[in-house]
Motif scaffolding. Structure first.
Motif, PDB file in Angstrom:
ATOM      1  N   VAL A   1       0.703  -1.252  -0.014  1.00 43.34           N
ATOM      2  CA  VAL A   1       0.176  -0.113  -0.008  1.00 43.34           C
ATOM      3  C   VAL A   1       0.987   1.237  -0.333  1.00 43.34           C
ATOM      4  O   VAL A   1       1.621   1.487   0.876  1.00 43.34           O
ATOM      5  CB  VAL A   1      -0.925  -0.087   1.098  1.00 43.34           C
ATOM      6  CG1 VAL A   1      -1.820   1.296   1.134  1.00 43.34           C
ATOM      7  CG2 VAL A   1      -1.693  -1.280   1.013  1.00 43.34           C
TER       8      VAL A   1
ATOM      9  N   LYS B   1      -0.264   4.756  -0.730  1.00 42.66           N
ATOM     10  CA  LYS B   1      -0.812   5.773  -0.391  1.00 42.66           C
ATOM     11  C   LYS B   1      -0.021   6.785   0.456  1.00 42.66           C
ATOM     12  O   LYS B   1       0.670   6.353   1.378  1.00 42.66           O
ATOM     13  CB  LYS B   1      -2.112   5.565   0.272  1.00 42.66           C
ATOM     14  CG  LYS B   1      -1.992   5.136   1.726  1.00 42.66           C
ATOM     15  CD  LYS B   1      -3.227   4.763   2.235  1.00 42.66           C
ATOM     16  CE  LYS B   1      -3.117   4.212   3.748  1.00 42.66           C
ATOM     17  NZ  LYS B   1      -4.501   3.424   4.444  1.00 42.66           N
TER      18      LYS B   1
ATOM     19  N   ASN C   1      -5.710   4.268  -1.851  1.00 43.34           N
ATOM     20  CA  ASN C   1      -6.827   4.486  -1.287  1.00 43.34           C
ATOM     21  C   ASN C   1      -7.759   5.964  -1.543  1.00 43.34           C
ATOM     22  O   ASN C   1      -8.643   6.123  -1.322  1.00 43.34           O
ATOM     23  CB  ASN C   1      -7.080   4.424   0.063  1.00 43.34           C
ATOM     24  CG  ASN C   1      -6.533   5.273   0.988  1.00 43.34           C
ATOM     25  OD1 ASN C   1      -5.794   6.061   0.446  1.00 43.34           O
ATOM     26  ND2 ASN C   1      -6.715   5.322   2.116  1.00 43.34           N
TER      27      ASN C   1
ATOM     28  N   LEU D   1      -8.086   0.618  -2.659  1.00 46.72           N
ATOM     29  CA  LEU D   1      -8.938  -0.077  -1.467  1.00 46.72           C
ATOM     30  C   LEU D   1      -9.592   1.037  -0.785  1.00 46.72           C
ATOM     31  O   LEU D   1     -10.293   0.914   0.194  1.00 46.72           O
ATOM     32  CB  LEU D   1      -7.461   0.028  -0.641  1.00 46.72           C
ATOM     33  CG  LEU D   1      -6.257  -0.794  -1.266  1.00 46.72           C
ATOM     34  CD1 LEU D   1      -5.145  -0.560  -0.396  1.00 46.72           C
ATOM     35  CD2 LEU D   1      -6.633  -2.281  -1.422  1.00 46.72           C
TER      36      LEU D   1
ATOM     37  N   MET E   1     -13.614  -8.685   1.345  1.00 47.64           N
ATOM     38  CA  MET E   1     -12.531  -7.752   1.846  1.00 47.64           C
ATOM     39  C   MET E   1     -13.113  -7.109   3.182  1.00 47.64           C
ATOM     40  O   MET E   1     -14.359  -6.856   3.458  1.00 47.64           O
ATOM     41  CB  MET E   1     -12.234  -6.654   0.824  1.00 47.64           C
ATOM     42  CG  MET E   1     -11.020  -5.455   1.366  1.00 47.64           C
ATOM     43  SD  MET E   1     -11.773  -4.216   2.373  1.00 47.64           S
ATOM     44  CE  MET E   1     -10.667  -2.933   1.984  1.00 47.64           C
TER      45      MET E   1
ATOM     46  N   VAL F   1     -11.673  -4.950   6.658  1.00 48.64           N
ATOM     47  CA  VAL F   1     -10.354  -3.892   7.653  1.00 48.64           C
ATOM     48  C   VAL F   1     -10.801  -4.398   9.235  1.00 48.64           C
ATOM     49  O   VAL F   1     -11.963  -4.352   9.656  1.00 48.64           O
ATOM     50  CB  VAL F   1     -10.617  -2.545   7.530  1.00 48.64           C
ATOM     51  CG1 VAL F   1      -9.318  -1.926   8.361  1.00 48.64           C
ATOM     52  CG2 VAL F   1     -10.240  -2.032   5.920  1.00 48.64           C
TER      53      VAL F   1
ATOM     54  N   MET G   1      -3.340  -6.210   7.406  1.00 50.32           N
ATOM     55  CA  MET G   1      -2.338  -4.774   7.090  1.00 50.32           C
ATOM     56  C   MET G   1      -1.109  -5.181   7.980  1.00 50.32           C
ATOM     57  O   MET G   1      -1.076  -6.243   8.737  1.00 50.32           O
ATOM     58  CB  MET G   1      -3.229  -3.870   7.688  1.00 50.32           C
ATOM     59  CG  MET G   1      -4.442  -3.700   6.926  1.00 50.32           C
ATOM     60  SD  MET G   1      -5.799  -2.466   7.106  1.00 50.32           S
ATOM     61  CE  MET G   1      -4.892  -1.012   7.973  1.00 50.32           C
ATOM     62  N   SER G   2      -0.330  -3.936   8.059  1.00 51.74           N
ATOM     63  CA  SER G   2       0.921  -4.210   8.803  1.00 51.74           C
ATOM     64  C   SER G   2       0.786  -4.624  10.341  1.00 51.74           C
ATOM     65  O   SER G   2       1.690  -5.580  10.741  1.00 51.74           O
ATOM     66  CB  SER G   2       1.848  -2.858   8.937  1.00 51.74           C
ATOM     67  OG  SER G   2       1.831  -2.248   7.559  1.00 51.74           O
TER      68      SER G   2
ATOM     69  N   ARG H   1      -2.739  -6.444   2.516  1.00 51.35           N
ATOM     70  CA  ARG H   1      -2.557  -5.227   2.110  1.00 51.35           C
ATOM     71  C   ARG H   1      -1.698  -4.347   3.114  1.00 51.35           C
ATOM     72  O   ARG H   1      -2.184  -4.011   4.100  1.00 51.35           O
ATOM     73  CB  ARG H   1      -4.083  -4.457   1.923  1.00 51.35           C
ATOM     74  CG  ARG H   1      -5.037  -5.038   1.348  1.00 51.35           C
ATOM     75  CD  ARG H   1      -6.427  -4.384   1.319  1.00 51.35           C
ATOM     76  NE  ARG H   1      -6.593  -3.939   2.665  1.00 51.35           N
ATOM     77  CZ  ARG H   1      -7.460  -4.676   3.519  1.00 51.35           C
ATOM     78  NH1 ARG H   1      -7.981  -5.720   3.396  1.00 51.35           N
ATOM     79  NH2 ARG H   1      -7.719  -4.280   4.746  1.00 51.35           N
ATOM     80  N   ILE H   2      -0.442  -4.413   2.586  1.00 48.87           N
ATOM     81  CA  ILE H   2       0.508  -4.027   3.793  1.00 48.87           C
ATOM     82  C   ILE H   2       1.244  -2.668   3.293  1.00 48.87           C
ATOM     83  O   ILE H   2       1.713  -2.626   2.464  1.00 48.87           O
ATOM     84  CB  ILE H   2       1.686  -5.014   4.169  1.00 48.87           C
ATOM     85  CG1 ILE H   2       0.689  -6.397   4.353  1.00 48.87           C
ATOM     86  CG2 ILE H   2       2.391  -4.643   4.912  1.00 48.87           C
ATOM     87  CD1 ILE H   2       1.772  -7.392   4.758  1.00 48.87           C
ATOM     88  N   GLY H   3       0.997  -1.604   4.340  1.00 48.38           N
ATOM     89  CA  GLY H   3       1.732  -0.519   4.032  1.00 48.38           C
ATOM     90  C   GLY H   3       3.029  -0.232   4.724  1.00 48.38           C
ATOM     91  O   GLY H   3       3.929  -0.725   4.522  1.00 48.38           O
ATOM     92  N   THR H   4       2.762   0.881   5.957  1.00 49.65           N
ATOM     93  CA  THR H   4       3.946   0.972   6.804  1.00 49.65           C
ATOM     94  C   THR H   4       5.093   0.097   7.018  1.00 49.65           C
ATOM     95  O   THR H   4       6.002   0.356   7.291  1.00 49.65           O
ATOM     96  CB  THR H   4       3.438   1.646   7.962  1.00 49.65           C
ATOM     97  OG1 THR H   4       2.472   0.770   8.419  1.00 49.65           O
ATOM     98  CG2 THR H   4       2.799   2.893   7.682  1.00 49.65           C
TER      99      THR H   4
ATOM    100  N   ARG I   1       4.144   6.671   7.046  1.00 45.84           N
ATOM    101  CA  ARG I   1       3.750   7.920   6.260  1.00 45.84           C
ATOM    102  C   ARG I   1       3.675   8.974   7.099  1.00 45.84           C
ATOM    103  O   ARG I   1       2.939   9.275   7.979  1.00 45.84           O
ATOM    104  CB  ARG I   1       2.324   7.398   5.775  1.00 45.84           C
ATOM    105  CG  ARG I   1       1.875   6.297   4.872  1.00 45.84           C
ATOM    106  CD  ARG I   1       0.593   6.065   4.688  1.00 45.84           C
ATOM    107  NE  ARG I   1      -0.447   5.515   5.854  1.00 45.84           N
ATOM    108  CZ  ARG I   1      -0.533   4.169   5.975  1.00 45.84           C
ATOM    109  NH1 ARG I   1       0.060   3.519   4.988  1.00 45.84           N
ATOM    110  NH2 ARG I   1      -1.221   3.953   6.968  1.00 45.84           N
TER     111      ARG I   1
ATOM    112  N   GLU J   1      -6.853  10.414   6.680  1.00 49.42           N
ATOM    113  CA  GLU J   1      -6.811   8.875   6.448  1.00 49.42           C
ATOM    114  C   GLU J   1      -8.176   8.447   7.027  1.00 49.42           C
ATOM    115  O   GLU J   1      -8.389   8.970   8.211  1.00 49.42           O
ATOM    116  CB  GLU J   1      -5.642   8.326   7.130  1.00 49.42           C
ATOM    117  CG  GLU J   1      -4.781   7.623   6.244  1.00 49.42           C
ATOM    118  CD  GLU J   1      -3.650   6.816   7.037  1.00 49.42           C
ATOM    119  OE1 GLU J   1      -3.417   5.782   6.681  1.00 49.42           O
ATOM    120  OE2 GLU J   1      -3.124   7.394   8.049  1.00 49.42           O
TER     121      GLU J   1
HETATM  122  C1  LIG Z   1      -3.807   2.227   4.404  1.00 50.16           C
HETATM  123  C2  LIG Z   1      -4.402   0.750   4.174  1.00 50.16           C
HETATM  124  C3  LIG Z   1      -3.671  -0.343   4.576  1.00 50.16           C
HETATM  125  C4  LIG Z   1      -2.365  -0.585   4.870  1.00 50.16           C
HETATM  126  O1  LIG Z   1      -2.398  -0.318   6.096  1.00 50.16           O
HETATM  127  P1  LIG Z   1      -0.920  -0.203   7.173  1.00 50.16           P
HETATM  128  O2  LIG Z   1      -1.323  -0.196   8.313  1.00 50.16           O
HETATM  129  O3  LIG Z   1      -0.027   1.080   6.688  1.00 50.16           O
HETATM  130  O4  LIG Z   1      -0.196  -1.472   6.640  1.00 50.16           O
HETATM  131  C5  LIG Z   1      -4.678  -1.489   4.013  1.00 50.16           C
HETATM  132  N1  LIG Z   1      -5.761  -1.403   3.730  1.00 50.16           N
HETATM  133  C6  LIG Z   1      -6.526  -0.410   3.652  1.00 50.16           C
HETATM  134  C7  LIG Z   1      -7.818  -0.558   2.983  1.00 50.16           C
HETATM  135  C8  LIG Z   1      -5.955   0.827   3.748  1.00 50.16           C
HETATM  136  O5  LIG Z   1      -6.516   1.932   3.670  1.00 50.16           O
END
Ligand SMILES: *Cc1c(COP(=O)(O)O)cnc(C)c1O
Length: 240
Positions: free
Chosen positions: A38, A40, A61, A83, A161, A163, A198-199, A214-217, A223, A240
């Motif tokens: 991810v 963003k 996103n 996303l 899907m 969260v 996620m992370s 879905r892995i961001g940070t 960020r 966010e």
């Molecule tokens: C930002 C986001 C992620 C990633 O989140 P992290 O905590 O940075 O891994 C995953 N899914 C969605 C829908 C997001 O908006």
């Protein structure tokens, strides 16, 4: 052109090995899992670096930001996952650059998609909280939504899907999600995918059967939430 970024290289490798370890602990093959990085709030340059490190799936996103990055990077072989919450009047634009929509969350959105658009893979997003603003269809309405998606010629339903809620143990929430996934497969056996993790919670998501993480940070680093805005559109509020 793309200088190797040591920190990014190390974080990506560390997350990949954690994912593989979690998969094996759950009796699953790491190859069953698709990791979406991810990006963003991060620059197109960071996406370029990820692509150079072998990343093939990226997630965004926000429509404006995603559209700009994808246009700049269209020469790269990337699959773009959308996303975020989707506005009805933006969905046809999003479907021009996003290969996969993870956030199909209401019948009104499906109805707003012109049937002649090129077909896109998608997930129906389910809300694991009782707070409608968190996004996602209420579990009671999941199958009605899925039926509409299945009827739509421009949508190919991959699965479900969600969260994880902030106020609950992710493992418990993801077990409920697994139950909703079973119900969805009862309706449409091919809809086997589960986009979750996620992370902070991918280990629990893998244990509960997630197929798309879905892995961001954990990979991109923190960020500073207006990273992207500062570079591209000074003054725009980021949230966010
Ligand atoms: C930002 C986001 C992620 C990633 O989140 P992290 O905590 O940075 O891994 C995953 N899914 C969605 C829908 C997001 O908006």
């Amino acid at each position: 052109m793309t200088a190797p970024n040591q920190q990014l290289t190390e974080r990506l490798a560390a997350v990949q090995s954690d994912i593989a370890r979690s998969a094996r602990a759950a009796g699953r093959a790491p190859e069953e899992l698709t990791t979406i990085v991810v990006t963003k709030f991060h620059s197109a340059q960071l996406v370029r670096e990820l692509a150079a490190l072998g990343v093939r799936n990226v997630g965004e996103n926000r429509h404006q930001e995603a559209a700009e990055k994808q246009a700049e990077l269209s020469a790269l072989e990337l699959t773009w996952h959308f996303l975020g919450q989707i506005q009805r009047n933006k969905v046809r634009h999003i479907m021009q650059y996003a290969n996969v929509l993870h956030s199909v969350d209401r019948v009104a959105l499906v109805n707003a998609i012109p049937s002649e658009l090129p077909r896109r893979d998608c997930f129906v997003q389910v809300n694991l909280t009782n707070i409608p603003a968190r996004g996602g269809v209420a579990p009671a309405d999941l199958l009605t939504l899925a039926e509409r998606v299945l009827e739509h010629p421009a949508l190919n339903l991959l699965g479900i899907m969600a969260v994880a809620p902030l106020e609950e143990e992710p493992a418990a929430a993801f077990e409920r999600l697994r139950g909703y996934s079973d119900a969805l497969r009862g309706l449409h056996p091919a809809a086997t995918a589960i986009s979750a993790g996620m992370s902070q919670d991918f280990h629990e998501a893998i244990a509960a059967g997630a197929t798309h993480l879905r892995i961001g940070t954990a990979i991109t680093g923190k960020r500073s939430d207006n990273n992207y805005d500062q570079q591209r559109t000074p003054g725009r509020e980021s949230h966010e």
